[in-house]
Design an enzyme around this catalytic site. Structure first.
Site, PDB file in Angstrom:
ATOM      1  N   GLY A 124       0.821  -1.200   0.000  1.00 38.90           N
ATOM      2  CA  GLY A 124       0.000   0.000   0.000  1.00 38.90           C
ATOM      3  C   GLY A 124       0.859   1.256   0.000  1.00 38.90           C
ATOM      4  N   GLY A 192      24.230  -6.621  20.934  1.00 31.09           N
ATOM      5  CA  GLY A 192      23.098  -5.926  21.568  1.00 31.09           C
ATOM      6  C   GLY A 192      22.455  -6.798  22.643  1.00 31.09           C
ATOM      7  N   ALA A 193      22.634  -6.397  23.906  1.00 31.77           N
ATOM      8  CA  ALA A 193      22.020  -7.158  25.019  1.00 31.77           C
ATOM      9  C   ALA A 193      20.733  -6.480  25.453  1.00 31.77           C
ATOM     10  N   ILE A 196      15.581  -8.470  22.688  1.00 34.83           N
ATOM     11  CA  ILE A 196      15.708  -9.608  21.761  1.00 34.83           C
ATOM     12  C   ILE A 196      16.958 -10.426  22.094  1.00 34.83           C
ATOM     13  N   VAL A 249      31.422  -3.359  18.737  1.00 33.80           N
ATOM     14  CA  VAL A 249      31.894  -4.185  17.627  1.00 33.80           C
ATOM     15  C   VAL A 249      32.499  -3.282  16.563  1.00 33.80           C
ATOM     16  N   VAL A 281      20.213  -4.923  17.571  1.00 31.93           N
ATOM     17  CA  VAL A 281      20.590  -3.597  18.074  1.00 31.93           C
ATOM     18  C   VAL A 281      19.434  -2.606  17.958  1.00 31.93           C
ATOM     19  N   ASP A 323       4.610   0.539  15.697  1.00 35.71           N
ATOM     20  CA  ASP A 323       6.065   0.740  15.686  1.00 35.71           C
ATOM     21  C   ASP A 323       6.516   1.908  14.809  1.00 35.71           C
ATOM     22  N   ALA A 331       3.816  -4.666  21.032  1.00 33.98           N
ATOM     23  CA  ALA A 331       2.582  -5.054  20.353  1.00 33.98           C
ATOM     24  C   ALA A 331       1.354  -4.439  21.033  1.00 33.98           C
ATOM     25  N   HIS A 455      -3.886 -17.977  49.144  1.00 34.82           N
ATOM     26  CA  HIS A 455      -2.643 -18.565  49.616  1.00 34.82           C
ATOM     27  C   HIS A 455      -2.620 -20.049  49.298  1.00 34.82           C
TER      28      HIS A 455
HETATM   29  P1  FAD Z   1       4.238  -5.047  12.502  1.00 37.47           P
HETATM   30  O1  FAD Z   1       3.887  -6.144  13.418  1.00 37.47           O
HETATM   31  O2  FAD Z   1       5.650  -4.948  12.052  1.00 37.47           O
HETATM   32  O3  FAD Z   1       3.267  -5.181  11.247  1.00 37.47           O
HETATM   33  C1  FAD Z   1       3.348  -4.326  10.152  1.00 37.47           C
HETATM   34  C2  FAD Z   1       2.693  -4.997   8.947  1.00 37.47           C
HETATM   35  O4  FAD Z   1       2.627  -4.049   7.885  1.00 37.47           O
HETATM   36  C3  FAD Z   1       3.465  -6.183   8.408  1.00 37.47           C
HETATM   37  O5  FAD Z   1       2.600  -7.242   8.095  1.00 37.47           O
HETATM   38  C4  FAD Z   1       4.128  -5.634   7.143  1.00 37.47           C
HETATM   39  O6  FAD Z   1       4.384  -6.639   6.166  1.00 37.47           O
HETATM   40  C5  FAD Z   1       3.065  -4.673   6.682  1.00 37.47           C
HETATM   41  N1  FAD Z   1       3.535  -3.603   5.784  1.00 37.47           N
HETATM   42  C6  FAD Z   1       4.633  -2.829   5.908  1.00 37.47           C
HETATM   43  N2  FAD Z   1       4.666  -1.918   4.920  1.00 37.47           N
HETATM   44  C7  FAD Z   1       3.569  -2.137   4.162  1.00 37.47           C
HETATM   45  C8  FAD Z   1       3.024  -1.501   3.017  1.00 37.47           C
HETATM   46  N3  FAD Z   1       3.583  -0.419   2.484  1.00 37.47           N
HETATM   47  N4  FAD Z   1       1.901  -2.005   2.479  1.00 37.47           N
HETATM   48  C9  FAD Z   1       1.268  -3.072   3.034  1.00 37.47           C
HETATM   49  N5  FAD Z   1       1.717  -3.670   4.137  1.00 37.47           N
HETATM   50  C10 FAD Z   1       2.849  -3.205   4.697  1.00 37.47           C
HETATM   51  N6  FAD Z   1       6.354  -6.957  21.498  1.00 37.47           N
HETATM   52  C11 FAD Z   1       5.665  -7.234  22.622  1.00 37.47           C
HETATM   53  O7  FAD Z   1       4.823  -6.418  23.039  1.00 37.47           O
HETATM   54  N7  FAD Z   1       5.851  -8.402  23.318  1.00 37.47           N
HETATM   55  C12 FAD Z   1       6.770  -9.320  22.908  1.00 37.47           C
HETATM   56  O8  FAD Z   1       6.924 -10.353  23.556  1.00 37.47           O
HETATM   57  C13 FAD Z   1       7.510  -9.057  21.743  1.00 37.47           C
HETATM   58  N8  FAD Z   1       8.423  -9.942  21.289  1.00 37.47           N
HETATM   59  C14 FAD Z   1       9.101  -9.686  20.134  1.00 37.47           C
HETATM   60  C15 FAD Z   1      10.049 -10.613  19.696  1.00 37.47           C
HETATM   61  C16 FAD Z   1      10.765 -10.376  18.539  1.00 37.47           C
HETATM   62  C17 FAD Z   1      11.776 -11.397  18.068  1.00 37.47           C
HETATM   63  C18 FAD Z   1      10.514  -9.200  17.775  1.00 37.47           C
HETATM   64  C19 FAD Z   1      11.248  -8.952  16.493  1.00 37.47           C
HETATM   65  C20 FAD Z   1       9.594  -8.269  18.206  1.00 37.47           C
HETATM   66  C21 FAD Z   1       8.887  -8.502  19.397  1.00 37.47           C
HETATM   67  N9  FAD Z   1       7.955  -7.581  19.884  1.00 37.47           N
HETATM   68  C22 FAD Z   1       7.266  -7.841  21.041  1.00 37.47           C
HETATM   69  C23 FAD Z   1       7.678  -6.320  19.187  1.00 37.47           C
HETATM   70  C24 FAD Z   1       6.383  -6.462  18.353  1.00 37.47           C
HETATM   71  O9  FAD Z   1       6.513  -7.535  17.455  1.00 37.47           O
HETATM   72  C25 FAD Z   1       6.123  -5.163  17.607  1.00 37.47           C
HETATM   73  O10 FAD Z   1       6.089  -4.082  18.518  1.00 37.47           O
HETATM   74  C26 FAD Z   1       4.790  -5.243  16.881  1.00 37.47           C
HETATM   75  O11 FAD Z   1       4.749  -6.317  15.969  1.00 37.47           O
HETATM   76  C27 FAD Z   1       4.516  -3.929  16.128  1.00 37.47           C
HETATM   77  O12 FAD Z   1       3.256  -4.012  15.545  1.00 37.47           O
HETATM   78  P2  FAD Z   1       2.876  -3.146  14.247  1.00 37.47           P
HETATM   79  O13 FAD Z   1       1.499  -3.574  13.911  1.00 37.47           O
HETATM   80  O14 FAD Z   1       3.172  -1.734  14.497  1.00 37.47           O
HETATM   81  O15 FAD Z   1       3.881  -3.628  13.116  1.00 37.47           O
HETATM   82  P1  NAD Z   2      16.583  -2.991  22.176  1.00 39.71           P
HETATM   83  O1  NAD Z   2      16.496  -1.545  21.970  1.00 39.71           O
HETATM   84  O2  NAD Z   2      15.805  -3.635  23.245  1.00 39.71           O
HETATM   85  O3  NAD Z   2      18.108  -3.397  22.458  1.00 39.71           O
HETATM   86  C1  NAD Z   2      19.144  -3.084  21.572  1.00 39.71           C
HETATM   87  C2  NAD Z   2      20.442  -3.119  22.365  1.00 39.71           C
HETATM   88  O4  NAD Z   2      21.509  -3.039  21.442  1.00 39.71           O
HETATM   89  C3  NAD Z   2      20.584  -1.923  23.306  1.00 39.71           C
HETATM   90  O5  NAD Z   2      20.953  -2.382  24.582  1.00 39.71           O
HETATM   91  C4  NAD Z   2      21.679  -1.085  22.657  1.00 39.71           C
HETATM   92  O6  NAD Z   2      22.474  -0.402  23.590  1.00 39.71           O
HETATM   93  C5  NAD Z   2      22.485  -2.155  21.943  1.00 39.71           C
HETATM   94  N1  NAD Z   2      23.251  -1.668  20.797  1.00 39.71           N
HETATM   95  C6  NAD Z   2      22.863  -0.773  19.857  1.00 39.71           C
HETATM   96  N2  NAD Z   2      23.834  -0.631  18.922  1.00 39.71           N
HETATM   97  C7  NAD Z   2      24.840  -1.480  19.284  1.00 39.71           C
HETATM   98  C8  NAD Z   2      26.087  -1.821  18.715  1.00 39.71           C
HETATM   99  N3  NAD Z   2      26.510  -1.263  17.574  1.00 39.71           N
HETATM  100  N4  NAD Z   2      26.868  -2.736  19.347  1.00 39.71           N
HETATM  101  C9  NAD Z   2      26.444  -3.327  20.501  1.00 39.71           C
HETATM  102  N5  NAD Z   2      25.259  -3.029  21.091  1.00 39.71           N
HETATM  103  C10 NAD Z   2      24.457  -2.143  20.476  1.00 39.71           C
HETATM  104  O7  NAD Z   2      16.289  -3.635  20.746  1.00 39.71           O
HETATM  105  P2  NAD Z   2      16.062  -5.141  20.326  1.00 39.71           P
HETATM  106  O8  NAD Z   2      16.498  -6.074  21.395  1.00 39.71           O
HETATM  107  O9  NAD Z   2      16.653  -5.265  18.971  1.00 39.71           O
HETATM  108  O10 NAD Z   2      14.483  -5.198  20.200  1.00 39.71           O
HETATM  109  C11 NAD Z   2      13.788  -4.354  19.252  1.00 39.71           C
HETATM  110  C12 NAD Z   2      12.435  -3.972  19.740  1.00 39.71           C
HETATM  111  O11 NAD Z   2      11.578  -5.099  19.809  1.00 39.71           O
HETATM  112  C13 NAD Z   2      12.508  -3.364  21.119  1.00 39.71           C
HETATM  113  O12 NAD Z   2      12.089  -2.038  21.032  1.00 39.71           O
HETATM  114  C14 NAD Z   2      11.562  -4.143  21.963  1.00 39.71           C
HETATM  115  O13 NAD Z   2      10.643  -3.308  22.596  1.00 39.71           O
HETATM  116  C15 NAD Z   2      10.823  -5.059  21.001  1.00 39.71           C
HETATM  117  N6  NAD Z   2      10.778  -6.387  21.633  1.00 39.71           N
HETATM  118  C16 NAD Z   2       9.986  -6.544  22.735  1.00 39.71           C
HETATM  119  C17 NAD Z   2       9.963  -7.756  23.387  1.00 39.71           C
HETATM  120  C18 NAD Z   2       9.106  -7.905  24.601  1.00 39.71           C
HETATM  121  O14 NAD Z   2       8.261  -7.047  24.827  1.00 39.71           O
HETATM  122  N7  NAD Z   2       9.290  -8.949  25.397  1.00 39.71           N
HETATM  123  C19 NAD Z   2      10.734  -8.814  22.936  1.00 39.71           C
HETATM  124  C20 NAD Z   2      11.538  -8.622  21.832  1.00 39.71           C
HETATM  125  C21 NAD Z   2      11.537  -7.389  21.178  1.00 39.71           C
END
Ligand code: FAD
Ligand code: NAD
Length: 480
Positions: A124, A192-193, A196, A249, A281, A323, A331, A455
């Site tokens: 889109g 990146g600690a 994720i 790094v 990261v 996001d 999410a 409890h």
């Molecule tokens: P997205 O989920 O990224 O969805 C965007 C959608 O838009 C996708 O389907 C994409 O293909 C589509 N899109 C993009 N551009 C276009 C376009 N131009 N036209 C049509 N479609 C398009 N968050 C939590 O709260 N709890 C967690 O435990 C958690 N764990 C995570 C673990 C990992 C490994 C990762 C990577 C993320 C995690 N997150 C977690 C973060 C969470 O996934 C995101 O914050 C969330 O998915 C964002 O939702 P969104 O709808 O904004 O975008």
């Molecule tokens: P993050 O922002 O949580 O962590 C990135 C880390 O990488 C930071 O600590 C930062 O200091 C470090 N960093 C950045 N540049 C670096 C470099 N060049 N070398 C070494 N370290 C570096 O990001 P993420 O872990 O990639 O996760 C992405 C997003 O996904 C987050 O915003 C998080 O909210 C979301 N997420 C949420 C969940 C959850 O809610 N449980 C789980 C997974 C991901």
């Protein structure tokens, strides 16, 4: 007769922000369409975006499997359960994960049909005059236009790439790659600690991989309360996660079998040799080609779309959520924004309280928090009291063999209003939700203290922490 491609609302993106917004709009009686372009590894369209396909859900599925394996090998013997020659079948573990994501993504499809949300599978692009150009997925590539009174942009984010370790999705992977390893790497470097890095690092560490996390910052988990972060660091180190802080790094080189990662720690240049590298990261908003060149949508210097508190962009009738806008990339934050926008469109009053947004890291022990940390309260000069209670004194946690961690409640020194709750421990995410509700109702620590808790329950630790705010915890020695 109304044009079939004319809608009250068109949502671009079907992640947790976009699909929730679309469903709520349809529930409110708006003619709604959703445009989405997510393709799985087989080239099939899937709903649910990052969260369902390669984020929240698959990561939790692997965390669960790896936790069972770890406990079987390291903890079950304490219960008298002996197992020999245990092994993990990675293919089965991945098949289970894939089955769960498939069930959930097809569930959204059913919800779209039930709520009469029209799905347009394609890319889109926002045009002028509130039109959306859809370029369909697959062979049929002739674009068409949708007209909409309201447009909700919800295109999410993608992993950040760094030039010193470019992702090739073979040896140097992003989170999606690390959710799909076909064998257990011997050594894994994680750049990146953050969340994720810690969650996926835990998965592979539990399965036997030597995991080294290289974190550029000197402080561990700076967004968490210091007490909780330092306890987490200790637990993770004891579990074998090798977390190196202040590690920048500088380069990586891919050999025939292994990868050498060079980094600078303080002023020393160091290197490690590993089988795989995960780059985690942070993530960057997905706004490439989202709007045509003549559309004057305001985005900031880091690519996030500018919105006000109601998620309105600078273009009337165009909203942005999830996001791609300011705030944590979570999410549930995107979903709530989606609901709020739907309500705003029909003229209902909405208010999103981003000060009470829970965060969880799904490690063992879990880390969960809401509201302000102690360091923020000190910085903002807000007077506070605190109550802390350890899970080591909680009967249910003891019975579960999960008595690491603590609950910390921060409340206002004068009014006792809860300002922040920080938990590390078993099911911290579930316990935290009670604090979220209490804070949403502007509750005090006294309010929690006066509730009756069953409890034995893990939630009793929250109760005791609330009592500890005024030095009257029963199962801990209070301050004098
Ligand atoms: P997205 O989920 O990224 O969805 C965007 C959608 O838009 C996708 O389907 C994409 O293909 C589509 N899109 C993009 N551009 C276009 C376009 N131009 N036209 C049509 N479609 C398009 N968050 C939590 O709260 N709890 C967690 O435990 C958690 N764990 C995570 C673990 C990992 C490994 C990762 C990577 C993320 C995690 N997150 C977690 C973060 C969470 O996934 C995101 O914050 C969330 O998915 C964002 O939702 P969104 O709808 O904004 O975008
Ligand atoms: P993050 O922002 O949580 O962590 C990135 C880390 O990488 C930071 O600590 C930062 O200091 C470090 N960093 C950045 N540049 C670096 C470099 N060049 N070398 C070494 N370290 C570096 O990001 P993420 O872990 O990639 O996760 C992405 C997003 O996904 C987050 O915003 C998080 O909210 C979301 N997420 C949420 C969940 C959850 O809610 N449980 C789980 C997974 C991901």
């Amino acid at each position: 007769m109304a044009n079939k491609n004319t809608y009250d609302v068109v949502v671009i993106g079907a992640g947790p922000a976009g699909y929730v917004a679309a469903i709520r709009c349809a529930q409110l009686g708006l003619k709604t369409a959703c445009v989405d372009n997510w393709l799985d590894e087989k080239g099939e369209h899937q709903l649910g975006g990052t969260c369902l396909n390669v984020g929240c859900i698959p990561s939790k599925a692997l965390l669960e499997s790896s936790e069972h394996y770890y406990r079987l090998n390291h903890e079950f013997s304490e219960h008298g359960i002996k197992a020999q020659n245990t092994r993990i079948d990675i293919n089965q573990m991945m098949a289970r994960k894939n089955k769960i994501t498939k069930q959930l993504t097809s569930g959204i499809s059913t919800l779209f049909q039930a709520n009469k949300v029209d799905l347009h599978c394609g890319f889109g692009q926002l045009q002028t005059n509130n039109q959306i150009q859809v370029t369909p997925l697959g062979k049929m590539t002739k674009s068409y236009l949708l007209n909409a009174e309201n447009i909700i942009l919800a295109t999410g984010s993608k992993p950040l790439n760094i030039p010193v370790a470019p992702i090739n999705n073979e040896k140097i992977v992003d989170s999606t790659g690390a959710l799909n390893f076909s064998s257990i790497p011997k050594r894994l470097a994680i750049i990146g600690a953050g969340i994720i890095g810690l969650e996926l690092g835990s998965v592979w560490n539990r399965l036997g991989t030597k995991v080294i996390l290289l974190e550029a910052q000197d402080e561990f988990l700076p967004i968490a309360d210091r007490l909780i972060a330092s306890e987490a660091f200790r637990h993770f180190s004891n579990q074998g996660l090798d977390i190196r802080l202040g590690a920048r790094v500088t380069s990586s080189s891919i050999g025939a079998k292994q990868i050498t990662v060079s980094y600078q720690e303080k002023s020393e240049q160091k290197r490690i040799v590993v089988d795989r590298v995960l780059v985690s990261v942070g993530r960057t908003p997905h706004t490439k080609d989202l709007f045509a060149a003549d559309v004057e949508l305001l985005i900031d210097e880091t690519g996030f779309i500018d919105v006000d508190q109601y998620c309105r962009t600078n273009i009337p009738g165009v909203y942005a959520i999830g996001d791609i806008v300011r705030g944590p990339m979570l999410a549930h934050k995107g979903s709530e924004e989606g609901i709020a926008v739907a309500e705003t469109i029909v003229g209902n009053k909405t208010q999103l309280n981003m000060d009470i947004l829970p965060s969880v890291v799904y490690t063992t022990p879990e880390i969960a928090w809401v509201g302000k940390t102690e360091q923020v309260l000190l910085k903002e000069d807000i007077p506070f009291k605190s109550g802390i209670f350890p899970f080591a004194a909680n009967g249910r946690a003891k019975a579960m063999n999960a008595d690491s961690g603590q609950v910390k409640i921060l409340s206002h020194a004068k009014t006792d209003k809860i300002l922040g709750v920080h938990i590390i421990g078993p099911f911290a995410s579930e316990i935290l939700q009670q604090a979220v509700i209490a804070m949403e109702f502007e509750g005090s620590a006294e309010d929690l203290a006066r509730c009756i808790y069953s409890h034995p329950s893990l939630s009793e630790a929250l109760h005791e922490a609330a009592l500890a705010v005024d030095n009257r915890a029963i199962h801990a020695i209070n301050r004098v």
